[in-house]
Design a protein around this motif. Structure first.
Motif, PDB file in Angstrom:
ATOM      1  N   SER A 163      23.020  -1.068  -5.681  1.00  0.00           N
ATOM      2  CA  SER A 163      24.029  -0.674  -6.673  1.00  0.00           C
ATOM      3  C   SER A 163      24.523   0.745  -6.391  1.00  0.00           C
ATOM      4  N   GLU A 164      25.785   0.935  -6.664  1.00  0.00           N
ATOM      5  CA  GLU A 164      26.415   2.251  -6.529  1.00  0.00           C
ATOM      6  C   GLU A 164      25.677   3.305  -7.361  1.00  0.00           C
ATOM      7  N   GLU A 165      25.049   2.845  -8.455  1.00  0.00           N
ATOM      8  CA  GLU A 165      24.377   3.780  -9.364  1.00  0.00           C
ATOM      9  C   GLU A 165      22.984   4.192  -8.881  1.00  0.00           C
ATOM     10  N   THR A 166      22.387   3.351  -8.040  1.00  0.00           N
ATOM     11  CA  THR A 166      21.003   3.640  -7.631  1.00  0.00           C
ATOM     12  C   THR A 166      20.829   3.514  -6.104  1.00  0.00           C
ATOM     13  N   PRO A 167      21.655   4.223  -5.341  1.00  0.00           N
ATOM     14  CA  PRO A 167      21.585   4.071  -3.893  1.00  0.00           C
ATOM     15  C   PRO A 167      20.313   4.650  -3.272  1.00  0.00           C
ATOM     16  N   VAL A 168      19.794   5.736  -3.875  1.00  0.00           N
ATOM     17  CA  VAL A 168      18.641   6.390  -3.236  1.00  0.00           C
ATOM     18  C   VAL A 168      17.406   5.485  -3.320  1.00  0.00           C
ATOM     19  N   VAL A 169      17.240   4.799  -4.466  1.00  0.00           N
ATOM     20  CA  VAL A 169      16.102   3.865  -4.560  1.00  0.00           C
ATOM     21  C   VAL A 169      16.247   2.800  -3.474  1.00  0.00           C
ATOM     22  N   GLY A 170      17.482   2.317  -3.263  1.00  0.00           N
ATOM     23  CA  GLY A 170      17.709   1.317  -2.207  1.00  0.00           C
ATOM     24  C   GLY A 170      17.271   1.837  -0.849  1.00  0.00           C
ATOM     25  N   LEU A 171      17.606   3.082  -0.570  1.00  0.00           N
ATOM     26  CA  LEU A 171      17.229   3.654   0.740  1.00  0.00           C
ATOM     27  C   LEU A 171      15.712   3.837   0.851  1.00  0.00           C
ATOM     28  N   LYS A 172      15.064   4.097  -0.279  1.00  0.00           N
ATOM     29  CA  LYS A 172      13.599   4.244  -0.256  1.00  0.00           C
ATOM     30  C   LYS A 172      12.935   2.925   0.136  1.00  0.00           C
ATOM     31  N   ILE A 173      13.575   1.797  -0.217  1.00  0.00           N
ATOM     32  CA  ILE A 173      13.012   0.494   0.171  1.00  0.00           C
ATOM     33  C   ILE A 173      12.987   0.389   1.701  1.00  0.00           C
ATOM     34  N   ALA A 174      14.065   0.879   2.333  1.00  0.00           N
ATOM     35  CA  ALA A 174      14.091   0.868   3.800  1.00  0.00           C
ATOM     36  C   ALA A 174      12.977   1.757   4.354  1.00  0.00           C
ATOM     37  N   GLU A 175      12.789   2.920   3.731  1.00  0.00           N
ATOM     38  CA  GLU A 175      11.726   3.836   4.203  1.00  0.00           C
ATOM     39  C   GLU A 175      10.343   3.188   4.063  1.00  0.00           C
ATOM     40  N   ILE A 176      10.136   2.510   2.936  1.00  0.00           N
ATOM     41  CA  ILE A 176       8.821   1.877   2.691  1.00  0.00           C
ATOM     42  C   ILE A 176       8.514   0.862   3.789  1.00  0.00           C
ATOM     43  N   PHE A 177       9.493   0.029   4.116  1.00  0.00           N
ATOM     44  CA  PHE A 177       9.247  -0.999   5.131  1.00  0.00           C
ATOM     45  C   PHE A 177       9.145  -0.399   6.539  1.00  0.00           C
ATOM     46  N   ASP A 234       0.840  -1.215   0.000  1.00  0.00           N
ATOM     47  CA  ASP A 234       0.000   0.000   0.000  1.00  0.00           C
ATOM     48  C   ASP A 234       0.869   1.256   0.000  1.00  0.00           C
ATOM     49  N   VAL A 235       1.979   1.204   0.749  1.00  0.00           N
ATOM     50  CA  VAL A 235       2.875   2.368   0.788  1.00  0.00           C
ATOM     51  C   VAL A 235       3.441   2.628  -0.608  1.00  0.00           C
ATOM     52  N   VAL A 236       3.812   1.552  -1.309  1.00  0.00           N
ATOM     53  CA  VAL A 236       4.314   1.724  -2.682  1.00  0.00           C
ATOM     54  C   VAL A 236       3.244   2.391  -3.547  1.00  0.00           C
ATOM     55  N   ASP A 237       2.005   1.934  -3.417  1.00  0.00           N
ATOM     56  CA  ASP A 237       0.917   2.564  -4.194  1.00  0.00           C
ATOM     57  C   ASP A 237       0.772   4.042  -3.823  1.00  0.00           C
ATOM     58  N   GLU A 238       0.818   4.329  -2.513  1.00  0.00           N
ATOM     59  CA  GLU A 238       0.643   5.729  -2.074  1.00  0.00           C
ATOM     60  C   GLU A 238       1.789   6.612  -2.561  1.00  0.00           C
ATOM     61  N   ARG A 239       3.006   6.046  -2.591  1.00  0.00           N
ATOM     62  CA  ARG A 239       4.176   6.851  -2.964  1.00  0.00           C
ATOM     63  C   ARG A 239       4.576   6.622  -4.427  1.00  0.00           C
ATOM     64  N   ALA A 240       3.635   6.112  -5.214  1.00  0.00           N
ATOM     65  CA  ALA A 240       3.956   5.696  -6.587  1.00  0.00           C
ATOM     66  C   ALA A 240       4.569   6.831  -7.414  1.00  0.00           C
ATOM     67  N   GLN A 241       3.991   8.024  -7.307  1.00  0.00           N
ATOM     68  CA  GLN A 241       4.495   9.129  -8.134  1.00  0.00           C
ATOM     69  C   GLN A 241       5.943   9.478  -7.769  1.00  0.00           C
ATOM     70  N   GLU A 242       6.202   9.542  -6.453  1.00  0.00           N
ATOM     71  CA  GLU A 242       7.564   9.846  -5.975  1.00  0.00           C
ATOM     72  C   GLU A 242       8.546   8.767  -6.456  1.00  0.00           C
ATOM     73  N   LEU A 243       8.119   7.496  -6.390  1.00  0.00           N
ATOM     74  CA  LEU A 243       9.004   6.393  -6.786  1.00  0.00           C
ATOM     75  C   LEU A 243       9.251   6.399  -8.290  1.00  0.00           C
ATOM     76  N   ARG A 244       8.206   6.679  -9.061  1.00  0.00           N
ATOM     77  CA  ARG A 244       8.374   6.751 -10.526  1.00  0.00           C
ATOM     78  C   ARG A 244       9.357   7.867 -10.879  1.00  0.00           C
ATOM     79  N   ASP A 245       9.185   9.018 -10.216  1.00  0.00           N
ATOM     80  CA  ASP A 245      10.081  10.154 -10.495  1.00  0.00           C
ATOM     81  C   ASP A 245      11.523   9.788 -10.176  1.00  0.00           C
ATOM     82  N   LEU A 246      11.708   9.100  -9.058  1.00  0.00           N
ATOM     83  CA  LEU A 246      13.072   8.742  -8.652  1.00  0.00           C
ATOM     84  C   LEU A 246      13.677   7.727  -9.624  1.00  0.00           C
TER      85      LEU A 246
END
Ligand code: NAP
Length: 480
Positions: free
Chosen positions: A175-189, A74-86
């Motif tokens: 990945s070194e190239e996409t660290p912020v997406v990795g950190l967002k996974i921690a935020e989601i959980f 549900d959090v992914v759905d709620e934050r979908a726009q932010e995640l797509r942008d990232l």
């Protein structure tokens, strides 16, 4: 622009290493964020947090674990726009790819939720009188997960989700190239109520992290998605320390088009299989093997379709080909294309780049002796190979060190069945694209493409230890 810390023990914490690196937008090279990088002592802190959290998490009831995953979806759905942008800004995803990835991320989390209640064992008939014999599955402990850049949200979740659903705690190195997406996974959980320390995300370069990440005694399993080259090195380190491992690696996947296939559908399937996310997908169908009778017309039609694919800013609607992740990647692809042309391949369209953008490219008359037949380019290049007949097509398809995905287009039931058994890949798709992924399937490759399966109960088996249990009723008679 913001600065990100490491996510350890349920909160952002400064890296003790003092290291920082920029996360760059591949579309324009601009700095998206500064990200603190884990060093050896940070790895040890993350492992300690995971070890402490494991003891509590493994006892959490399945229904409560399931609730965390459903909430995370549900959090992914709620934050979908932010995640797509990232995803667009950090990984060069087009609007189409970013939308696909976020949608599937939520679907995968729901698939994982369903598996939380399905950690099962078996009973066995025992030849000992009065013995009840059965097996149970127990979580392993701390799992180290290492993820690639191309689908950083979806594959990051696939790396950590099944492990946590089975009751393990995790340290994720994105990945070194996409660290912020990795950190967002921690935020989601965290938002979904996962207990602190069950998931720890530590961006950084493996070379700064020392041996602890792969060799610390607290690490019970390593799960890796990335190139076969790095995978082999990880397998060697895991074996040296007798740790379990799962590897999801590269591919040079065959899409076989037989003479009875629908030509327009074949063109559309080959185009999708090759150019989704600029060809930066492990399942990309980069070897298109076409039976002789359809060959010339297929080449003509597919070249026209590919030449019309829009290249440009990933934010622009209708764009199919965005930037490649690394500025060095186009030159590597160009070398492969030029070498193929020197060896006799025909360039039907593309074959050029500007900055990080490589034009969608089609090569015809590719043969087994060319480097491009065997090398994973991880870019928008389709190689077309002519097969004399059905059996020749099959031989060409299997002539690879890789064995991840394959697809066959045919309406001949006998050949479809034969292909499903004879193609040396972990996944075979009949009348579909080579690029296909779902939550609860045995996803994975053979040969140099991988080791183990990820998805549904297959992943739950990879992340649990099977334990044999007996209960003696009455007393056993001993010989002395
Ligand atoms: P990569 O270069 O192998 O990197 C993958 C991950 O491994 C990154 O997090 C990377 O970190 C890390 N890494 C590199 N060297 C390491 C080391 N010595 N010790 C520990 N970790 C290390 O792959 P990539 O370029 O990100 O991704 C593309 C590759 O992944 C392609 O070959 C593709 O086919 C494959 N892939 C496979 C699947 C699958 O499911 N089979 C899915 C997606 C991608 P750094 O970024 O810090 O180097």
């Amino acid at each position: 622009m913001s600065e990100y810390q490491l996510h350890i023990g349920g909160r952002y914490q400064a890296a003790e290493s003092g290291l920082r690196a920029p996360s760059l937008n591949p579309a324009n090279g601009e700095v998206l964020a500064t990200v603190q990088q884990a060093g050896e002592s940070d790895v040890l802190r993350a492992l300690e947090a995971a070890q402490c959290a494991f003891n509590g998490w493994k006892q959490v009831l399945p229904s409560q674990r399931e609730a965390v995953f459903l909430k995370a979806a549900d959090v992914v759905d709620e934050r979908a726009q932010e995640l797509r942008d990232l995803l667009i800004d950090e990984s060069g995803s087009t609007l189409i790819k970013a939308g696909y990835e976020v949608h599937h991320a939520a679907a995968f989390l729901r698939g994982m939720a369903g598996e939380c209640r399905r950690v099962t064992g078996e009973t066995y008939s025992s030849d000992y009188a009065g013995v009840k014999s059965y097996s149970i599955r127990r979580p392993l402990g701390v799992v180290v997960a290492i993820s690639p850049f191309n689908f950083p949200l979806l594959l990051g979740l696939r790396k950590i989700g099944w492990a946590m659903a089975a009751g393990n705690s995790v340290v994720l190195k994105p990945s070194e190239e996409t660290p912020v997406v990795g950190l967002k996974i921690a935020e989601i959980f965290q938002q979904a109520g996962l207990p602190d320390g069950v998931l720890n995300v530590i961006p950084g370069r493996a070379s700064d992290m020392g041996d602890a990440l792969l060799a610390d005694p607290r690490v019970k399993k390593i799960t890796f998605t990335g190139s076969s080259e790095v995978g082999k090195m990880i397998a060697a380190k895991a074996a040296a320390n007798l740790k379990k491992f799962t590897l999801e690696l590269g591919g040079k996947n065959p899409l076989v088009i037989l003479e009875d296939a629908d030509l327009d559908y074949a063109v559309n399937t080959a185009t999708f299989s090759n150019f989704m996310h600029q060809g930066q997908i492990c399942m990309t169908g980069s070897r298109v093997i076409v039976e002789a009778g359809l060959y010339d017309e297929f080449c003509r039609r597919v070249a026209a379709k590919v030449a019309a694919l829009k290249t440009g800013s990933p934010r622009e609607p209708g764009v199919v080909i965005g930037p490649l992740i690394r500025p060095t990647q186009p030159a590597f692809i160009q070398e492969q294309v030029e070498s193929a042309v020197d060896d006799g391949a025909r360039l039907l369209t593309g074959g050029k780049y500007e900055g990080s953008y490589y034009l969608p490219t089609v090569l015809a008359d590719v043969t087994e002796n060319m480097s491009i037949f065997r090398t994973e380019c991880f870019g928008p290049v389709m190689s077309i190979i002519k097969a004399d007949d059905y059996l020749h097509a099959l031989t060409l398809a299997n002539d690879s060190d890789y064995g991840l995905s394959s697809a066959v287009l045919t309406n001949d039931l006998q050949k479809a069945l034969h292909c499903s058994e004879s193609l040396e890949t972990g996944m075979v798709h009949i009348n579909g694209p080579t690029v296909r992924d779902e939550a609860v399937v045995p996803f994975g490759g053979v040969k140099d493409s991988g080791f183990g399966r990820e998805g549904g109960r297959f992943a739950m088996e990879e992340f649990t230890e099977l334990k044999w249990v007996t209960i003696q009723t009455g007393q056993q008679q001993y010989p002395f």
